[in-house]
Design an enzyme around this catalytic site. Structure first.
Site, PDB file in Angstrom:
ATOM      1  N   GLY A 127     -86.722  20.210  32.169  1.00  0.00           N
ATOM      2  CA  GLY A 127     -86.013  20.764  33.330  1.00  0.00           C
ATOM      3  C   GLY A 127     -86.843  21.500  34.361  1.00  0.00           C
ATOM      4  O   GLY A 127     -86.298  22.298  35.116  1.00  0.00           O
TER       5      GLY A 127
ATOM      6  N   ASP B 108     -85.674  10.606  31.493  1.00  0.00           N
ATOM      7  CA  ASP B 108     -84.335  10.569  32.077  1.00  0.00           C
ATOM      8  C   ASP B 108     -83.353  10.574  30.916  1.00  0.00           C
ATOM      9  O   ASP B 108     -83.261   9.597  30.165  1.00  0.00           O
ATOM     10  CB  ASP B 108     -84.150   9.317  32.944  1.00  0.00           C
ATOM     11  CG  ASP B 108     -82.790   9.320  33.640  1.00  0.00           C
ATOM     12  OD1 ASP B 108     -81.859   9.975  33.140  1.00  0.00           O
ATOM     13  OD2 ASP B 108     -82.660   8.664  34.688  1.00  0.00           O
TER      14      ASP B 108
ATOM     15  N   ILE C  96     -81.373  21.439  31.489  1.00  0.00           N
ATOM     16  CA  ILE C  96     -81.000  20.248  32.265  1.00  0.00           C
ATOM     17  C   ILE C  96     -79.525  20.301  32.616  1.00  0.00           C
ATOM     18  O   ILE C  96     -78.683  20.535  31.750  1.00  0.00           O
ATOM     19  CB  ILE C  96     -81.289  18.973  31.422  1.00  0.00           C
ATOM     20  CG1 ILE C  96     -82.802  18.808  31.213  1.00  0.00           C
ATOM     21  CG2 ILE C  96     -80.687  17.734  32.084  1.00  0.00           C
ATOM     22  CD1 ILE C  96     -83.181  17.680  30.276  1.00  0.00           C
TER      23      ILE C  96
ATOM     24  N   TYR D  79     -73.981  29.157  31.303  1.00  0.00           N
ATOM     25  CA  TYR D  79     -73.486  30.060  32.356  1.00  0.00           C
ATOM     26  C   TYR D  79     -72.080  30.506  31.981  1.00  0.00           C
ATOM     27  O   TYR D  79     -71.352  29.780  31.291  1.00  0.00           O
ATOM     28  CB  TYR D  79     -73.491  29.285  33.693  1.00  0.00           C
ATOM     29  CG  TYR D  79     -73.103  30.093  34.898  1.00  0.00           C
ATOM     30  CD1 TYR D  79     -73.788  31.254  35.225  1.00  0.00           C
ATOM     31  CD2 TYR D  79     -72.053  29.675  35.717  1.00  0.00           C
ATOM     32  CE1 TYR D  79     -73.423  31.995  36.341  1.00  0.00           C
ATOM     33  CE2 TYR D  79     -71.692  30.408  36.832  1.00  0.00           C
ATOM     34  CZ  TYR D  79     -72.374  31.579  37.137  1.00  0.00           C
ATOM     35  OH  TYR D  79     -72.020  32.307  38.247  1.00  0.00           O
TER      36      TYR D  79
ATOM     37  N   TYR E 229     -67.038  26.342  40.181  1.00  0.00           N
ATOM     38  CA  TYR E 229     -67.992  25.806  39.196  1.00  0.00           C
ATOM     39  C   TYR E 229     -67.397  24.549  38.549  1.00  0.00           C
ATOM     40  O   TYR E 229     -68.088  23.608  38.230  1.00  0.00           O
ATOM     41  CB  TYR E 229     -68.318  26.895  38.168  1.00  0.00           C
ATOM     42  CG  TYR E 229     -69.609  26.656  37.392  1.00  0.00           C
ATOM     43  CD1 TYR E 229     -70.840  26.551  38.037  1.00  0.00           C
ATOM     44  CD2 TYR E 229     -69.589  26.539  36.004  1.00  0.00           C
ATOM     45  CE1 TYR E 229     -72.012  26.339  37.320  1.00  0.00           C
ATOM     46  CE2 TYR E 229     -70.762  26.342  35.276  1.00  0.00           C
ATOM     47  CZ  TYR E 229     -71.964  26.240  35.950  1.00  0.00           C
ATOM     48  OH  TYR E 229     -73.128  26.038  35.235  1.00  0.00           O
TER      49      TYR E 229
ATOM     50  N   LYS F  44     -70.492  22.576  30.592  1.00  0.00           N
ATOM     51  CA  LYS F  44     -71.180  23.712  29.938  1.00  0.00           C
ATOM     52  C   LYS F  44     -70.394  24.180  28.707  1.00  0.00           C
ATOM     53  O   LYS F  44     -70.980  24.607  27.708  1.00  0.00           O
ATOM     54  CB  LYS F  44     -71.362  24.873  30.919  1.00  0.00           C
ATOM     55  CG  LYS F  44     -72.430  24.631  31.981  1.00  0.00           C
ATOM     56  CD  LYS F  44     -73.827  24.603  31.388  1.00  0.00           C
ATOM     57  CE  LYS F  44     -74.897  24.581  32.457  1.00  0.00           C
ATOM     58  NZ  LYS F  44     -76.214  24.189  31.933  1.00  0.00           N
TER      59      LYS F  44
HETATM   60  N1  LIG Z   1     -79.243  28.491  38.799  1.00  0.00           N
HETATM   61  C1  LIG Z   1     -78.292  29.180  38.175  1.00  0.00           C
HETATM   62  O1  LIG Z   1     -77.539  29.958  38.781  1.00  0.00           O
HETATM   63  C2  LIG Z   1     -78.138  29.040  36.681  1.00  0.00           C
HETATM   64  C3  LIG Z   1     -77.470  30.063  35.967  1.00  0.00           C
HETATM   65  C4  LIG Z   1     -77.288  29.905  34.583  1.00  0.00           C
HETATM   66  C5  LIG Z   1     -77.751  28.752  33.960  1.00  0.00           C
HETATM   67  N2  LIG Z   1     -78.378  27.781  34.677  1.00  0.00           N
HETATM   68  C6  LIG Z   1     -78.823  26.573  33.972  1.00  0.00           C
HETATM   69  O2  LIG Z   1     -80.232  26.583  33.896  1.00  0.00           O
HETATM   70  C7  LIG Z   1     -80.685  25.235  33.766  1.00  0.00           C
HETATM   71  C8  LIG Z   1     -81.807  24.990  34.770  1.00  0.00           C
HETATM   72  O3  LIG Z   1     -81.297  25.089  36.080  1.00  0.00           O
HETATM   73  P1  LIG Z   1     -82.137  25.680  37.308  1.00  0.00           P
HETATM   74  O4  LIG Z   1     -81.237  26.647  38.000  1.00  0.00           O
HETATM   75  O5  LIG Z   1     -83.472  26.106  36.860  1.00  0.00           O
HETATM   76  O6  LIG Z   1     -82.234  24.422  38.298  1.00  0.00           O
HETATM   77  P2  LIG Z   1     -83.283  23.183  38.376  1.00  0.00           P
HETATM   78  O7  LIG Z   1     -82.712  22.294  39.435  1.00  0.00           O
HETATM   79  O8  LIG Z   1     -84.652  23.681  38.564  1.00  0.00           O
HETATM   80  O9  LIG Z   1     -83.167  22.504  36.934  1.00  0.00           O
HETATM   81  C9  LIG Z   1     -82.247  21.466  36.582  1.00  0.00           C
HETATM   82  C10 LIG Z   1     -83.078  20.363  35.951  1.00  0.00           C
HETATM   83  O10 LIG Z   1     -82.245  19.306  35.412  1.00  0.00           O
HETATM   84  C11 LIG Z   1     -83.030  18.122  35.537  1.00  0.00           C
HETATM   85  N3  LIG Z   1     -82.240  16.888  35.378  1.00  0.00           N
HETATM   86  C12 LIG Z   1     -81.128  16.519  36.069  1.00  0.00           C
HETATM   87  N4  LIG Z   1     -80.762  15.279  35.684  1.00  0.00           N
HETATM   88  C13 LIG Z   1     -81.649  14.877  34.730  1.00  0.00           C
HETATM   89  C14 LIG Z   1     -81.800  13.684  33.957  1.00  0.00           C
HETATM   90  N5  LIG Z   1     -80.964  12.642  34.078  1.00  0.00           N
HETATM   91  N6  LIG Z   1     -82.827  13.604  33.068  1.00  0.00           N
HETATM   92  C15 LIG Z   1     -83.696  14.643  32.925  1.00  0.00           C
HETATM   93  N7  LIG Z   1     -83.614  15.797  33.634  1.00  0.00           N
HETATM   94  C16 LIG Z   1     -82.602  15.902  34.524  1.00  0.00           C
HETATM   95  C17 LIG Z   1     -83.587  18.232  36.952  1.00  0.00           C
HETATM   96  O11 LIG Z   1     -84.661  17.314  37.162  1.00  0.00           O
HETATM   97  C18 LIG Z   1     -84.016  19.690  36.962  1.00  0.00           C
HETATM   98  O12 LIG Z   1     -85.364  19.815  36.544  1.00  0.00           O
HETATM   99  C19 LIG Z   1     -79.465  24.343  33.942  1.00  0.00           C
HETATM  100  O13 LIG Z   1     -78.941  23.987  32.680  1.00  0.00           O
HETATM  101  C20 LIG Z   1     -78.499  25.262  34.668  1.00  0.00           C
HETATM  102  O14 LIG Z   1     -77.145  24.902  34.489  1.00  0.00           O
HETATM  103  C21 LIG Z   1     -78.610  27.925  36.014  1.00  0.00           C
END
Ligand SMILES: NC(=O)c1ccc[n+]([C@@H]2O[C@H](COP(=O)([O-])OP(=O)(O)OC[C@H]3O[C@@H](n4cnc5c(N)ncnc54)[C@H](O)[C@@H]3O)[C@@H](O)[C@H]2O)c1
Length: 278
Positions: A14, A83, A111, A168, A179, A186
């Site tokens: 991710g 992927d 992810i 989350y 959301y 989630k």
């Molecule tokens: N940003 C927020 O507010 C927040 C809060 C709590 C939790 N999260 C969770 O943290 C995690 C990381 O999110 P982030 O905020 O760092 O954003 P980010 O966009 O940096 O990370 C999401 C990742 O998912 C990957 N991804 C999507 N489809 C994919 C696939 N088919 N195969 C492989 N990888 C795939 C993307 O390439 C990306 O690297 C997620 O699970 C998100 O739900 C985010």
């Protein structure tokens, strides 16, 4: 320096760019002595009939990921395209690890993807199609099980390994910003964490936990969510300690990754205490 993870090999999924939560967690794991193996979304030999746009998107995404890893984590960190919607892609990553004779101590699942979140808007749940629902479930929930199955079936996960998935508060509650569909995915992710914790704990003392983090607008995924800026401000002022920092999350993940802990099936909060508010 704290070298709690010295001698441990950690898989980080991710990372998109320097704003990804996974990158900040990877840095902390490295600082604590871990060897890192990072996967990034990119083109694989298993993608078929891709449009030119999709090829360009996957190539650009993978090259951004590789540059980020090299610059932020070092030239020596192993990278691999993954992927999670394609089983052969997951299995080829596991086969690669087997070939390299790796043993895995920890896995970060970071992810998520939901096609109902587009251009700063989130579709009402009453308009979500079967395909959109299944896609979000596939990428954001089932992928945890699929990756772990593939590693486990090849005996790559050591006894006592530790797995952490990012979640989350929107998994449980209708939060103050839309959301919706991804919240349902989630919820499934968190429920999976508990089932996996039970089976893997009994079989191999493997721990599986999830952490709910504060709203975080800086990342690509975060910036796409409608109303997240207002949510960040609201949570910051309402939480007893204000919003948690990415560094707080990274340290909590490393705590769960440390050897010989007996914590599993937990849905933890790293959110400055926001979750206690009514
Ligand atoms: N940003 C927020 O507010 C927040 C809060 C709590 C939790 N999260 C969770 O943290 C995690 C990381 O999110 P982030 O905020 O760092 O954003 P980010 O966009 O940096 O990370 C999401 C990742 O998912 C990957 N991804 C999507 N489809 C994919 C696939 N088919 N195969 C492989 N990888 C795939 C993307 O390439 C990306 O690297 C997620 O699970 C998100 O739900 C985010």
């Amino acid at each position: 320096m704290n070298q709690t993870l010295k001698g441990r090999t950690v898989i980080i999924t991710g990372i998109t760019d320097a704003s990804s939560l996974a990158l900040i967690i990877a840095k902390e794991c490295k600082d604590q002595g871990a060897k890192l193996i990072c996967t990034g979304l990119g083109k694989t030999p298993f993608h078929k009939n891709l449009s030119e746009n999709s090829i360009n998107f996957l190539d650009r995404t993978y090259s951004d990921f590789q540059n980020t890893v090299k610059q932020e984590l070092g030239e020596d960190v192993v990278t691999f395209p993954l992927d999670v919607t394609i089983q052969e892609s997951i299995d080829s990553f596991a086969d690669f690890l087997l070939e390299k004779k790796e043993t895995i101590h920890s896995l970060l699942h970071s992810i998520a993807m939901d096609k109902t979140i587009r251009q700063g808007k989130v579709k009402p749940i009453m308009t979500v199609s079967r395909e959109e629902f299944m896609d979000a479930m596939n990428v954001s929930s089932f992928s945890l099980l699929a990756i772990v199955q593939s590693l486990y079936n090849r005996n790559l996960l050591v006894k006592g390994a530790s797995i952490v998935a990012l979640s989350y508060l929107g998994a449980e509650k209708v939060v103050i910003h839309p959301y919706k569909n991804i919240g349902v995915a989630k919820a499934a992710l968190e429920r999976l964490v508990k089932e996996m914790a039970m089976e893997l704990g009994k079989e191999k003392e493997i721990q599986v936990n999830a952490i709910r983090f504060s709203p975080y607008r800086a990342s690509k995924a975060g910036s796409a969510i409608e109303g997240l800026e207002e949510a960040e401000i609201h949570c910051h002022t309402s939480a007893p300690l204000g919003n948690a920092l990415a560094k707080d999350l990274a340290e909590e993940v490393c705590y769960l990754f440390r050897p010989s802990n007996r914590i599993t099936g937990e849905i933890r909060h790293v959110d400055g205490g926001y979750h206690i508010r009514g």
